[in-house]
Structure formats: structure tokens, C-alpha cells
Write an enzyme that holds these catalytic residues in place. Structure first.
Site, PDB file in Angstrom:
ATOM      1  N   ASP A  21       0.850  -1.197   0.000  1.00 26.29           N
ATOM      2  CA  ASP A  21       0.000   0.000   0.000  1.00 26.29           C
ATOM      3  C   ASP A  21       0.884   1.245   0.000  1.00 26.29           C
ATOM      4  OD1 ASP A  21      -1.929   1.965   0.429  1.00 26.29           O
ATOM      5  OD2 ASP A  21      -2.000   1.586   2.592  1.00 26.29           O
ATOM      6  N   ASP A  25      -4.026   3.942   2.850  1.00 33.75           N
ATOM      7  CA  ASP A  25      -5.445   3.662   3.053  1.00 33.75           C
ATOM      8  C   ASP A  25      -5.695   2.228   3.496  1.00 33.75           C
ATOM      9  OD1 ASP A  25      -5.039   2.206   0.734  1.00 33.75           O
ATOM     10  OD2 ASP A  25      -6.635   3.183  -0.420  1.00 33.75           O
ATOM     11  N   ASP A  29      -1.959  -1.271  -3.756  1.00 36.71           N
ATOM     12  CA  ASP A  29      -2.246  -0.531  -4.977  1.00 36.71           C
ATOM     13  C   ASP A  29      -1.099  -0.667  -5.970  1.00 36.71           C
ATOM     14  OD1 ASP A  29      -0.282   1.321  -3.972  1.00 36.71           O
ATOM     15  OD2 ASP A  29      -1.862   2.277  -2.785  1.00 36.71           O
ATOM     16  N   ASP A  98      -5.323 -10.889 -15.216  1.00 37.75           N
ATOM     17  CA  ASP A  98      -6.386 -11.833 -14.888  1.00 37.75           C
ATOM     18  C   ASP A  98      -7.574 -11.558 -15.795  1.00 37.75           C
ATOM     19  OD1 ASP A  98      -7.630 -13.891 -13.318  1.00 37.75           O
ATOM     20  OD2 ASP A  98      -6.447 -13.195 -11.622  1.00 37.75           O
ATOM     21  N   ASP A 206      -9.767 -16.987 -15.495  1.00 37.20           N
ATOM     22  CA  ASP A 206     -10.495 -17.462 -14.325  1.00 37.20           C
ATOM     23  C   ASP A 206     -11.598 -18.443 -14.740  1.00 37.20           C
ATOM     24  OD1 ASP A 206     -10.911 -16.871 -11.341  1.00 37.20           O
ATOM     25  OD2 ASP A 206     -12.926 -16.510 -12.124  1.00 37.20           O
ATOM     26  N   GLU A 265      -7.483 -21.377 -15.757  1.00 34.05           N
ATOM     27  CA  GLU A 265      -7.856 -22.016 -14.492  1.00 34.05           C
ATOM     28  C   GLU A 265      -9.031 -22.939 -14.774  1.00 34.05           C
ATOM     29  OE1 GLU A 265      -9.268 -20.785  -9.973  1.00 34.05           O
ATOM     30  OE2 GLU A 265     -10.179 -19.835 -11.714  1.00 34.05           O
ATOM     31  N   HIS A 338      -4.131 -17.162  -4.631  1.00 32.33           N
ATOM     32  CA  HIS A 338      -5.023 -16.363  -3.791  1.00 32.33           C
ATOM     33  C   HIS A 338      -6.223 -17.147  -3.277  1.00 32.33           C
ATOM     34  CE1 HIS A 338      -6.747 -16.374  -7.771  1.00 32.33           C
ATOM     35  NE2 HIS A 338      -7.880 -15.945  -7.288  1.00 32.33           N
ATOM     36  N   ASP A 339      -6.436 -18.352  -3.797  1.00 31.77           N
ATOM     37  CA  ASP A 339      -7.577 -19.177  -3.383  1.00 31.77           C
ATOM     38  C   ASP A 339      -7.178 -20.357  -2.508  1.00 31.77           C
ATOM     39  OD1 ASP A 339      -9.569 -17.694  -4.656  1.00 31.77           O
ATOM     40  OD2 ASP A 339      -9.394 -18.812  -6.533  1.00 31.77           O
TER      41      ASP A 339
END
Length: 569
Positions: A21, A25, A29, A98, A206, A265, A338-339
Site C-alpha cells: 500500500d 489507506d 495498490d 487476470d 479465471d 484455471e 489467492h484461493d
């Protein structure tokens, strides 16, 4: 550039929300990524796969896209994106975006128009159906079929304004696109070409094997103990999937293939399917993500049902894929994304005395097989699962929905469900990247959107980047070995010691040169008969993950979580 440049490449996945970041915030990013490009260069990766940065309501952390051609202000601007792309390319690193086109957000203009009336020109851009015959809209069981959503509950959402239901295999805010409509396909291809023309280098797609559905959308069988029917047989590798992917290749990738990487995927894909999808002669995809090895510890009840996987389970499955795609197709190699929960906690040992060794051992197994390895952010540090204390610590919609269904509807014990979540939740992979021992792991100067793993005070990039014995340094050696060794990049694979319950051992061979990879995937010493590895007695040790591995030979013993790599020519 060779059309198969990716055989010797290593891909690094960035989950932007949790990487770095720059503005305080609490949310990662693009400028945060830019500030850490040297980390990627020092690691030695060739490609960055960037999880979605498109405009989104963030119901599913950006995998619900409301505008494919806009950067979400949460992550930055197109100026930031162009600077990131240029910075990667200047370092010899490609950028893969992605691609999420099985579904959009329900706030995408396409869906807003589709939902506006029964006779909207975009009505059939999505899967709309009336209630079951004889039932009123909204009545119990009135959904058009009995499919369940991957995020709990039914796969259908009623739209009161038109009295019809729309299909959503995931969140109700992620309506599925109808790829039967050629206008949908053309709109997607146009968008993909737009990004490639901007200079991106390919796509990770995806759940791309879900885009073709059996158009009658029949009911699925209801598994024991489940509330909803199994729709997968009617949308996994659907009837037109190969047609759609070949059409995509012709309309988007043809003529660009020498620089582009495409990976699909594909939950539930088989070896036979993958051979078709990745056969170069068919012109569909370069490689697929399969899920068999990360489903091995799932019981009959699915991902939340724990069934520990053995070393035999792991190596037999991975070897099966190595052998299955040996002559046609290509493997993608991954432990984390990430999953998925963190591999060092899942198939390794995250206790302090074994965390680094087991992370290195698992990395050795993966990176020296035939295929393209993927490193998920923090994997190169040995980041582990998180000791979540309560349901309030989680942010993931799948996790929160499962908890509500299991506790509030099924009446399961909350403590038991929490144990499942700690082990399996996707949030294990989504806590902030651990840059230093500063507050919030150096991820942000503000309050992070999800709390970091408390172990960041010891496990972080600042401590590891220049430490000779760190997980980071070892991953750098693995990546370097792939880059300089044709044997690793494209040699044959042969499993050895196939029935050993602790050792994952295999040989890679090409043009008279060979590597023996010998890894103990347990916390106990592993013994074997050196005669079973005849011909390797005088081989040179080229890589080892323990401080005294340099003294190891084929002595019939491999220490707990030890990895040894021998070379002969």
C-alpha cells in the site's frame, strides 16, 4: 523469441489488495507494486500475473468486474498502470492480466441493461430463466434448477422487476455470461485485444472451463449431506468449450503467440482434458491450472472437510500429471495462489524449527518438475497460515458464507467450523505481504484491510532478502537453476522410489544430462536403500536446503524436510 519461451520461465502472482500500500489507506495498490519491482527482479522471475485491478464493487475482491477497461481507483490510475508495465518490461519481466469472463459484476453496464426488461437487446447476454413450472417466483424451490453456488446457497437469484432468475455460479453479484451468444464472445475478444494492444503479455483465465453450459441447464444430483444439486457435469468442460477457446485463439492470440502466455484455471479438469486444451496443434491454451493435487486433502464434504494427504498421495498425483502431459501439452506447477491456504502449513510444517526447511523442500519438489512454476506472493518467504481468532477476523465472502450456512442453518458447532476456516480459508493467502518487522508488516502506514499474520516480526522480506540461508535465497537458486538448465526446463520426468512413504524422488533427463531430486516431505528421518538409486553414487550435489547438505551423498538417509539435488552427465 521462441513460442515456448515459457518452458524456462517462472511466474509470480501478485494479489494487489495485499501486496503493498503506497498511500496509507490500508489497501494495496499499483504504486505499491512499483515500489517493490526490485524484489521481483532480485528473485529472478520472468512473468508477473496480476490479480484483477479492474473497476469493481469488490464483492469478491475484484473478481466481480464492472468495467473491463477501467482501473479501479482503489488501485490507482492508467498512468500508474503504464508505469508499472514499463517498469516490469525494463527489468525483462512480462505482465499477465487476470481475465474473468465466466461472469461479470451485477453492476456492469451489460448486466444492468440485460436486467432492464424481458425484451432488452442484451437479455440473453446472461442466463435468465423463469421460475419452475407451477411455482411462483420467490417460492421455496422455484429456482430454475437445483444447482448450488460455489459460495453457498442456490446458484440462482430472483430479479423481482422481471420475475425471472439469473444464474450465478459464484456470488449473487457475479451473474454468469452467456457464451452461447456470439455478441458476448465478440465483446470479450475485443476487450482482450485492447489490453494486448496496450502491451500486456497474456492472460490467466479465471474458471475458463465453465464458460460453456449445457443449454437446458438440467438438475444435478444432490450429494449426501448437501443442500443443492451438483451442476458441474453441465458446465465443467461444457459442450462448446473447445470451440470457444479455439475461436478466442484465432481472434485474439493468432500472430502474437511468440510473446503471449495463456493459462486457463480449470477446476475439475482431467489429464485427458488438459492434453486437448494444451496441445499446440489445437491452438487453444498454453497450459491449464488443474486442482487434483490441492483437492487431495478435501474429504467427501468438499474443501471444508479435512482429509490429510500423505506423501504418497501427493507424489503419485503430481507424477501422474507429469507422465500424462509428457508427450502432449504442458503442466503449470503451483502450491499456492489467492484461493489456496499456505503450502508450508498445508503440506509442510510451519512450526519455527521446520518452517524454512519445509518451505524449501516443497519448493524443490515443485520447481524442478517439468512445467512452468508459479510463485504466489510471500511463498518465497515461507509465509504461513494465520491463527485467526474469530469469524470477525475474516473478510472472504466464501468463508463468511460457509460459516453462516454451517452454523446458522446446519447448526454445526462454531468452534469446529472455525477450525475448518483456519485450515482452509482463502484469507490465509490474502493477509498482507510481509515486507518488514515494522507495524502492519511494512505493508501500509495505515490500518490494513485485513490484519497481517503475527509472525511477520520474524518472517519478512527485509530479514530474508540478503540472508544466505533464507527461503528467499533458496527460491532464487531454484529459479536460477531452471533458467540455466535445459534438463529442468524440458527434460523427461521419471518417478523413483515410487512407494517410499516419506521421500518424493524423481529424475529429470535430457541429452545425456540428468538431475536426481531427493526430498523428505516429513519431519522424521527417511531411510532408503542406496542400491535403488544405482548409477548416482558419484553424482555431484548441486543444491541442498540444509546448512550441512553439502556433505550429503547417497548414504541411505535423508534428514527431516531435507532436499537434495544431484547432477550427472
Amino acid at each position: 523469441m521462441s513460442e515456448t519461451w515459457w518452458k524456462s520461465a517462472v511466474v509470480y502472482q501478485i494479489y494487489p489488495r495485499s501486496f503493498a500500500d503506497s498511500d496509507g489507506d490500508g489497501i494495496g495498490d499499483l504504486r505499491g507494486i512499483i515500489q517493490h519491482l526490485d524484489h521481483l527482479q532480485e528473485l529472478g522471475v520472468d512473468v508477473v500475473w496480476l490479480s484483477p485491478i479492474y473497476a469493481s464493487p469488490h464483492d469478491d475482491n475484484g473478481y466481480d468486474i464492472s468495467d473491463y477497461r477501467a482501473i479501479d481507483p482503489l488501485f490507482g490510475t492508467f498512468e500508474d498502470f503504464d508505469e508499472l508495465l514499463a517498469g516490469l518490461h525494463a527489468r525483462g519481466i512480462k505482465l499477465v492480466m487476470d481475465l474473468v469472463v465466466n461472469h461479470t459484476s451485477d453492476e456492469h453496464p451489460w448486466f444492468i441493461e440485460s436486467a432492464s426488461s424481458l425484451d432488452s437487446p442484451k437479455r440473453d447476454w446472461y442466463w435468465w430463466r423463469p421460475p419452475r413450472e407451477g411455482l411462483e417466483a420467490g417460492a421455496h424451490g422455484a429456482e430454475p434448477n437445483n444447482w448450488g453456488s460455489f459460495f453457498s446457497g442456490p446458484a440462482w437469484q430472483l430479479d423481482p422487476a422481471t420475475g425471472e432468475y439469473y444464474l450465478h455460479l459464484f456470488s449473487r453479484k457475479q451473474p454468469d455470461l452467456n457464451w452461447e451468444n456470439p455478441e458476448v464472445r465478440e465483446a470479450v475478444y475485443d476487450m482482450m485485444n485492447w489490453w494486448l494492444d496496450r502491451g500486456v503479455d497474456g492472460f490467466r483465465m479465471d474458471v475458463i472451463n465453465f464458460i460453456s453450459k449445457v443449454v437446458s441447464l438440467p438438475d444435478g444430483e444432490v450429494p449426501p449431506g448437501r443442500l443443492y444439486g451438483e451442476g458441474y457435469p453441465f458446465f465443467g468442460q461444457g459442450p462448446r468449450i473447445h470451440e470457444f477457446l479455439h475461436e478466442m485463439h484465432e481472434k485474439v492470440f493468432a500472430g502474437r503467440a511468440d510473446r503471449i502466455l495463456t493459462v486457463g484455471e480449470m477446476p475439475g479438469v482431467t489429464i485427458e482434458d488438459a492434453r486437448l486444451f494444451t496441445d499446440p496443434a489445437r491452438a487453444e491454451l498454453d497450459m491449464v491450472f488443474q486442482f487434483e493435487h490441492v483437492d487431495l486433502d478435501h474429504g467427501p464434504g468438499g474443501k471444508w472437510d479435512d482429509r490429510p494427504a500423505s506423501v504418497l498421495d501427493l507424489k503419485r498425483n503430481l507424477a501422474k500429471w507429469q507422465e500424462g502431459l509428457a508427450d502432449t501439452g504442458w503442466n503449470s506447477l503451483y502450491w499456492n495462489n489467492h484461493d489456496q491456504p499456505r503450502v508450508v502449513s498445508r503440506f509442510g510444517d510451519d512450526r519455527p524449527e521446520y518452517r524454512a526447511a519445509s518451505a524449501k523442500a516443497l519448493g524443490t519438489v515443485l520447481h524442478l518438475m517439468r512445467g512452468t512454476p508459479y510463485v504466489y506472493q510471500g511463498e518465497e518467504l515461507g509465509m504461513a497460515n494465520v491463527p485467526f481468532e474469530s469469524i470477525d477476523d475474516f473478510r472472504d465472502i466464501e468463508t463468511l458464507n460457509h460459516y453462516a450456512e454451517a452454523v446458522d442453518i446446519q447448526g454445526r458447532d462454531a468452534a469446529e467450523v472455525m477450525a475448518d476456516l483456519r485450515r482452509t480459508s482463502r484469507d490465509n493467502a490474502r493477509t498482507p505481504m510481509q515486507w518488514s518487522d515494522a507495524p502492519a508488516a511494512g505493508f501500509t502506514t495505515g490500518t490494513p484491510w485485513i490484519a497481517p499474520n503475527p509472525d511477520y516480526v520474524l518472517v519478512n522480506a527485509a530479514a530474508e532478502t540478503h540472508a544466505a540461508d533464507s527461503v528467499f535465497s533458496y527460491y532464487r537458486q531454484l529459479i536460477d537453476l531452471r533458467h540455466r538448465s535445459a534438463v529442468v526446463a524440458d527434460g523427461d520426468f521419471t518417478l523413483v522410489l515410487a512407494d517410499h512413504p516419506q521421500l518424493f524422488a524423481y529424475v529429470r533427463e535430457r541429452d545425456g544430462k540428468a538431475l536426481l531430486v531427493l526430498v523428505n516431505l516429513t519431519g522424521e528421518p527417511a531411510r532408503y536403500d542406496p542400491a535403488d538409486l544405482a548409477g548416482w553414487e558419484d553424482a555431484a550435489l548441486v543444491l541442498g536446503n540444509l546448512a550441512d547438505s553439502v556433505d550429503r551423498g547417497l548414504r541411505g538417509l535423508v534428514e527431516p524436510w531435507e532436499a537434495l539435488v544431484f547432477e550427472r552427465s
